[in-house]
Scaffold this motif. Structure first.
Motif, PDB file in Angstrom:
ATOM      1  N   PHE B  61       0.842  -1.191   0.000  1.00 40.00           N
ATOM      2  CA  PHE B  61       0.000   0.000   0.000  1.00 40.00           C
ATOM      3  C   PHE B  61       0.882   1.247   0.000  1.00 40.00           C
ATOM      4  O   PHE B  61       1.655   1.472   0.927  1.00 40.00           O
ATOM      5  CB  PHE B  61      -0.924  -0.009   1.213  1.00 40.00           C
ATOM      6  N   ALA B  62       0.775   2.010  -1.077  1.00 46.33           N
ATOM      7  CA  ALA B  62       1.613   3.199  -1.228  1.00 46.33           C
ATOM      8  C   ALA B  62       0.746   4.440  -1.154  1.00 46.33           C
ATOM      9  O   ALA B  62      -0.411   4.428  -1.570  1.00 46.33           O
ATOM     10  CB  ALA B  62       2.345   3.140  -2.564  1.00 46.33           C
ATOM     11  N   TRP B  63       1.278   5.483  -0.575  1.00 45.48           N
ATOM     12  CA  TRP B  63       0.581   6.763  -0.607  1.00 45.48           C
ATOM     13  C   TRP B  63       1.607   7.878  -0.651  1.00 45.48           C
ATOM     14  O   TRP B  63       2.765   7.677  -0.280  1.00 45.48           O
ATOM     15  CB  TRP B  63      -0.344   6.912   0.597  1.00 45.48           C
ATOM     16  N   VAL B  64       1.160   9.033  -1.141  1.00 43.26           N
ATOM     17  CA  VAL B  64       2.036  10.199  -1.229  1.00 43.26           C
ATOM     18  C   VAL B  64       1.974  10.934   0.104  1.00 43.26           C
ATOM     19  O   VAL B  64       0.925  10.972   0.750  1.00 43.26           O
ATOM     20  CB  VAL B  64       1.583  11.129  -2.371  1.00 43.26           C
ATOM     21  N   GLY B  65       3.108  11.508   0.504  1.00 43.27           N
ATOM     22  CA  GLY B  65       3.080  12.287   1.736  1.00 43.27           C
ATOM     23  C   GLY B  65       4.120  11.810   2.709  1.00 43.27           C
ATOM     24  O   GLY B  65       4.673  10.716   2.568  1.00 43.27           O
ATOM     25  N   ALA B  70       7.662  13.605  -3.584  1.00 44.30           N
ATOM     26  CA  ALA B  70       6.424  13.717  -4.346  1.00 44.30           C
ATOM     27  C   ALA B  70       5.875  12.352  -4.750  1.00 44.30           C
ATOM     28  O   ALA B  70       4.690  12.195  -4.977  1.00 44.30           O
ATOM     29  CB  ALA B  70       6.654  14.580  -5.576  1.00 44.30           C
ATOM     30  N   ARG B  71       6.769  11.321  -4.855  1.00 42.05           N
ATOM     31  CA  ARG B  71       6.273  10.044  -5.369  1.00 42.05           C
ATOM     32  C   ARG B  71       5.658   9.217  -4.233  1.00 42.05           C
ATOM     33  O   ARG B  71       6.026   9.401  -3.064  1.00 42.05           O
ATOM     34  CB  ARG B  71       7.419   9.282  -6.043  1.00 42.05           C
ATOM     35  N   PRO B  72       4.711   8.329  -4.595  1.00 40.84           N
ATOM     36  CA  PRO B  72       4.093   7.510  -3.549  1.00 40.84           C
ATOM     37  C   PRO B  72       5.089   6.538  -2.945  1.00 40.84           C
ATOM     38  O   PRO B  72       5.952   5.996  -3.640  1.00 40.84           O
ATOM     39  CB  PRO B  72       2.986   6.760  -4.302  1.00 40.84           C
ATOM     40  N   GLN B  73       4.965   6.332  -1.641  1.00 39.36           N
ATOM     41  CA  GLN B  73       5.893   5.432  -0.959  1.00 39.36           C
ATOM     42  C   GLN B  73       5.124   4.414  -0.135  1.00 39.36           C
ATOM     43  O   GLN B  73       4.052   4.709   0.399  1.00 39.36           O
ATOM     44  CB  GLN B  73       6.788   6.233  -0.019  1.00 39.36           C
ATOM     45  N   ARG B  78       9.457   3.660   3.551  1.00 36.37           N
ATOM     46  CA  ARG B  78       9.615   4.663   4.610  1.00 36.37           C
ATOM     47  C   ARG B  78      10.619   4.229   5.686  1.00 36.37           C
ATOM     48  O   ARG B  78      11.021   5.036   6.508  1.00 36.37           O
ATOM     49  CB  ARG B  78       8.252   4.978   5.228  1.00 36.37           C
ATOM     50  N   PHE B  79      10.975   2.916   5.684  1.00 35.66           N
ATOM     51  CA  PHE B  79      12.039   2.485   6.604  1.00 35.66           C
ATOM     52  C   PHE B  79      13.400   3.028   6.191  1.00 35.66           C
ATOM     53  O   PHE B  79      14.332   3.081   6.989  1.00 35.66           O
ATOM     54  CB  PHE B  79      12.141   0.953   6.640  1.00 35.66           C
ATOM     55  N   PHE B  80      13.529   3.344   4.915  1.00 37.90           N
ATOM     56  CA  PHE B  80      14.832   3.746   4.392  1.00 37.90           C
ATOM     57  C   PHE B  80      14.831   5.249   4.122  1.00 37.90           C
ATOM     58  O   PHE B  80      13.780   5.812   3.801  1.00 37.90           O
ATOM     59  CB  PHE B  80      15.136   2.986   3.096  1.00 37.90           C
ATOM     60  N   PRO B  81      15.993   5.896   4.236  1.00 37.81           N
ATOM     61  CA  PRO B  81      16.058   7.318   3.888  1.00 37.81           C
ATOM     62  C   PRO B  81      15.643   7.526   2.439  1.00 37.81           C
ATOM     63  O   PRO B  81      15.806   6.625   1.599  1.00 37.81           O
ATOM     64  CB  PRO B  81      17.540   7.660   4.076  1.00 37.81           C
ATOM     65  N   ALA B  82      15.102   8.693   2.144  1.00 35.69           N
ATOM     66  CA  ALA B  82      14.506   8.918   0.826  1.00 35.69           C
ATOM     67  C   ALA B  82      15.536   8.857  -0.305  1.00 35.69           C
ATOM     68  O   ALA B  82      15.248   8.344  -1.369  1.00 35.69           O
ATOM     69  CB  ALA B  82      13.804  10.276   0.814  1.00 35.69           C
ATOM     70  N   ASP B  83      16.728   9.368  -0.065  1.00 38.82           N
ATOM     71  CA  ASP B  83      17.736   9.330  -1.129  1.00 38.82           C
ATOM     72  C   ASP B  83      18.842   8.338  -0.745  1.00 38.82           C
ATOM     73  O   ASP B  83      20.016   8.662  -0.759  1.00 38.82           O
ATOM     74  CB  ASP B  83      18.329  10.720  -1.358  1.00 38.82           C
ATOM     75  N   PHE B  84      18.397   7.106  -0.398  1.00 41.07           N
ATOM     76  CA  PHE B  84      19.323   6.096   0.105  1.00 41.07           C
ATOM     77  C   PHE B  84      20.055   5.469  -1.064  1.00 41.07           C
ATOM     78  O   PHE B  84      19.889   4.315  -1.367  1.00 41.07           O
ATOM     79  CB  PHE B  84      18.525   5.036   0.870  1.00 41.07           C
TER      80      PHE B  84
END
Lengths: 321, 333
Positions: B61-65, B70-73, B78-84
């Motif tokens: 289940f992915a959602w934006v925010g 901006a992309r759904p995650q 979300r366990f990992f840093p965004a620019d990992f």
């Protein structure tokens, strides 16, 4: 009897026509020949180039209905060509498919036939051992090993085999093929080892189940009761009766020896029919691909009909339903 | 509709179906007892399957925010840093890149190293669970209803309809499975839906043959004949008298089919027509990595162990399920 044979043969022929119809729907209706042309010569090709390509490959005909010449449609052409084994030229490079098949069948058989001839006895032998020691630790460990072996992807067997035996131990070349009898074994050894390892788990499990079903039969108990030793029981009373279901399974594998092994051939650089198919997939060569599917199906249906017919001749218990 | 919304809906549907089936099963004594025996016999394999399912769920289940992305995650993301991400390969827990001595952006944080594009291998491996379960789950969503519909109606009605279904099955079964699969995907195009449909077309035949054969047997049994004599309609007989007696076969075949489907996808990945993000693709990529010097193994190892663990535990559960539910087959221990 004769009526049954005729009916069986007719059903087989009907299945072949069914396969051809299915292939027509798949390769002419779902993907139009124009799509194939665009994949072959580029998405932005001008209409004239596509028309030229279609004419060169014999696709420039109406699909079903030609008012002037009713027999001159793609549907009729497809059936006529396939049934007369006139497969035309490859969509990718224009080489006649029949010639390519002729070149590929030898290398394919040189891999699949030894694989089959070694694999079946090894599988049956190991399964007999497991059935002989049934419910002991040997048997249980065997079953566990079989499940473990079945759970590994064929890709991993190939990659692992190439790395371990080919690259680290350097026993055999990693890939390649040379049909000369003196060196062919050097090239076939590694694919054979990998193929045997990858298939043995599933085979042993199947044969073992058949044997265990057989060991529960009344005539086996009778044989034991009259004092026959376990070895004698296994070979003369269990193995002989178990051969019927095993043979059914094994005979049906024979047609596929001709079509080769997609993965083994391609990974180990054996220029057989499997490699040709993989090249066709990667080169968007629809003509070769549909020919391979057709030949595989044809051989399978032929094998099935022959098996059924030979059963009615050999085994009087088979019902002519 | 946006793609992550669609995939959320599909995942939600699958979850609802599984929960519904479990609730329905728990109402019957036979199924409760079978479940209890299964847990007693194979607790570890069941736990492993549940773990895979849980990871897949967290990634479904992915959602934006959240944060400034901006992309759904998904939850896993979300366990990992965004620019990992690094620039290229790095070994597990390394502080520098594998080729050269450039320092990493996240030194000693990549537990399983990074792949050629610098993506975290642990993250990719966890995401592969969703793809694997999607292949098995979504395909059986296509296969089971079709096979039941055609198998039961053909076996029960007999006559001309049975002949037609039997002919279609023989036709499909006579084509070499892998070739047919490849042909279907090439014709339909690449993508997860297409792969699942192709696997469904090649997979429903065996299932259908099984249900047809079983229905043929059930049709002659007393309770079905009694229902017919009492004037029950055909749909009612099929739904209340035939279907419940096929349920255990459906479950066994589904579990045993599942591992075959996931393994097929691995082969498709190698042919270049698999599903993006599957373990098959990671293994395929590793072929070049073993030819490098020094070789790179963490990518291959992570994907293979994840795949092997899933297939093994599903196989073990499937075998145990067959022993528990099908008294006619031999006990295989």
């Amino acid at each position: 009897m004769l009526a049954y044979l005729v009916r069986r043969a007719l059903f087989g022929a009907g299945t072949v026509l069914g396969v051809l119809l299915f292939l027509f729907v798949l390769f002419f209706l779902v993907t139009a020949p124009e799509d194939i042309a665009r994949k072959s010569i580029g998405e932005k090709a001008p209409p004239e180039a596509i028309a030229q390509w279609l004419a060169n490959h014999g696709y420039d005909k109406p699909l079903f209905w030609n008012a002037e010449r009713p027999a001159d449609t793609l549907l009729a052409e497809h059936f006529r060509r396939m049934l007369t084994f006139d497969f035309g030229v490859s969509d990718a490079d224009g080489v006649p498919i029949t010639r390519r098949l002729g070149e590929g069948v030898g290398p394919s058989l040189s891999l699949t036939v030894p694989l089959f001839l070694l694999g079946v006895p090894i599988g049956i032998g190991l399964a007999l051992v497991a059935a002989f020691f049934r419910d002991s630790y040997i048997d249980r460990m065997g079953v566990v090993l079989c499940v473990l072996a079945m759970s590994v992807s064929l890709l991993l067997y190939i990659i692992g085999g190439q790395y371990l035996i080919g690259k680290l131990l350097r026993w055999f070349p990693i890939s390649g093929f040379d049909p000369r009898p003196s060196v062919i074994l050097r090239f076939l050894a590694l694919p054979l080892i990998v193929g045997l390892l990858a298939g043995v788990g599933e085979h042993v499990r199947f044969y073992r189940t058949v044997f265990l079903e057989e060991t529960g039969r009344d005539h086996v108990r009778t044989a034991r009761a009259k004092g026959a030793g376990e070895g004698r029981v296994m070979t003369f009373h269990v193995l002989r009766n178990a051969l019927i279901p095993i043979l059914t399974q094994v005979v049906l594998e024979i047609p596929f020896l001709f079509t080769g092994s997609l993965l083994l051939e391609s990974f180990f650089g054996i220029p057989g029919l499997g490699s040709i198919t993989v090249d066709a997939i990667q080169g968007n060569d629809f003509a070769t691909l549909r020919t391979m599917v057709y030949i595989g199906a044809l051989l399978f249906i032929l094998g099935q009909v022959l098996t059924d017919v030979s059963y009615t001749l050999v085994d009087p218990r088979v019902r002519l339903g | 509709m946006e793609s992550h919304v669609v995939s959320n809906l599909v995942a939600g549907l699958l979850v609802l179906l599984v929960v519904g089936a479990l609730v329905a099963a728990s109402r019957s004594d036979i199924w409760r007892e079978a479940g209890r025996q299964l847990v007693r016999r194979r607790p570890i394999a069941l736990a492993a399957v549940a773990l895979y399912a849980a990871v897949a769920m967290l990634d479904s289940f992915a959602w934006v925010g959240g944060g400034d992305i901006a992309r759904p995650q998904t939850i896993i993301d979300r366990f990992f840093p965004a620019d990992f991400q690094e620039r290229s390969y790095s070994a597990p827990l390394a502080r520098t890149e594998f080729y050269g001595d450039e320092p990493l952006r996240y030194p000693a944080r990549h537990l399983l190293g990074t792949d050629i594009l610098g993506r975290d291998v642990l993250h990719l491996t966890l995401k592969g669970a969703r793809v694997a379960l999607l292949i098995g789950g979504f395909t059986s969503l296509i296969v089971i209803p079709i096979a039941l519909l055609f198998g039961m109606s053909a076996g029960y009605a007999g006559g001309r309809w049975d002949a037609i279904v039997f002919f279609v099955m023989s036709t499909l079964a006579s084509m070499p499975g892998l070739l047919l699969l490849v042909a279907l995907i090439m014709v339909m195009g690449r993508g997860p839906l297409q792969v699942c449909v192709a696997l469904g077309v090649t997979g429903w035949v065996g299932f259908c043959r099984l249900t047809r054969g079983e229905t043929l047997k059930l049709r002659e049994l007393e309770f079905v004949q009694a229902a017919r004599a009492l004037g029950a309609t055909t749909p009612r007989i099929l739904a209340t008298h035939v279907l419940p007696n096929l349920a255990h076969l459906v479950l066994i075949t589904f579990v045993l089919m599942f591992s075959g489907l996931v393994l097929s996808e691995a082969i498709l990945s190698w042919l270049g027509i698999g599903i993006d993000g599957s373990w098959g693709q990671m293994i395929d990529q590793a072929r070049d990595e073993l030819a490098r010097d020094p070789i790179i193994v963490w990518n291959l190892t992570a994907a293979s162990f994840a795949l092997f663990g899933l297939i093994l535990s599903v196989n073990v559960v499937g075998d145990a399920l067959r022993d528990v539910l099908d008294p006619r087959t031999l006990r295989e221990r």
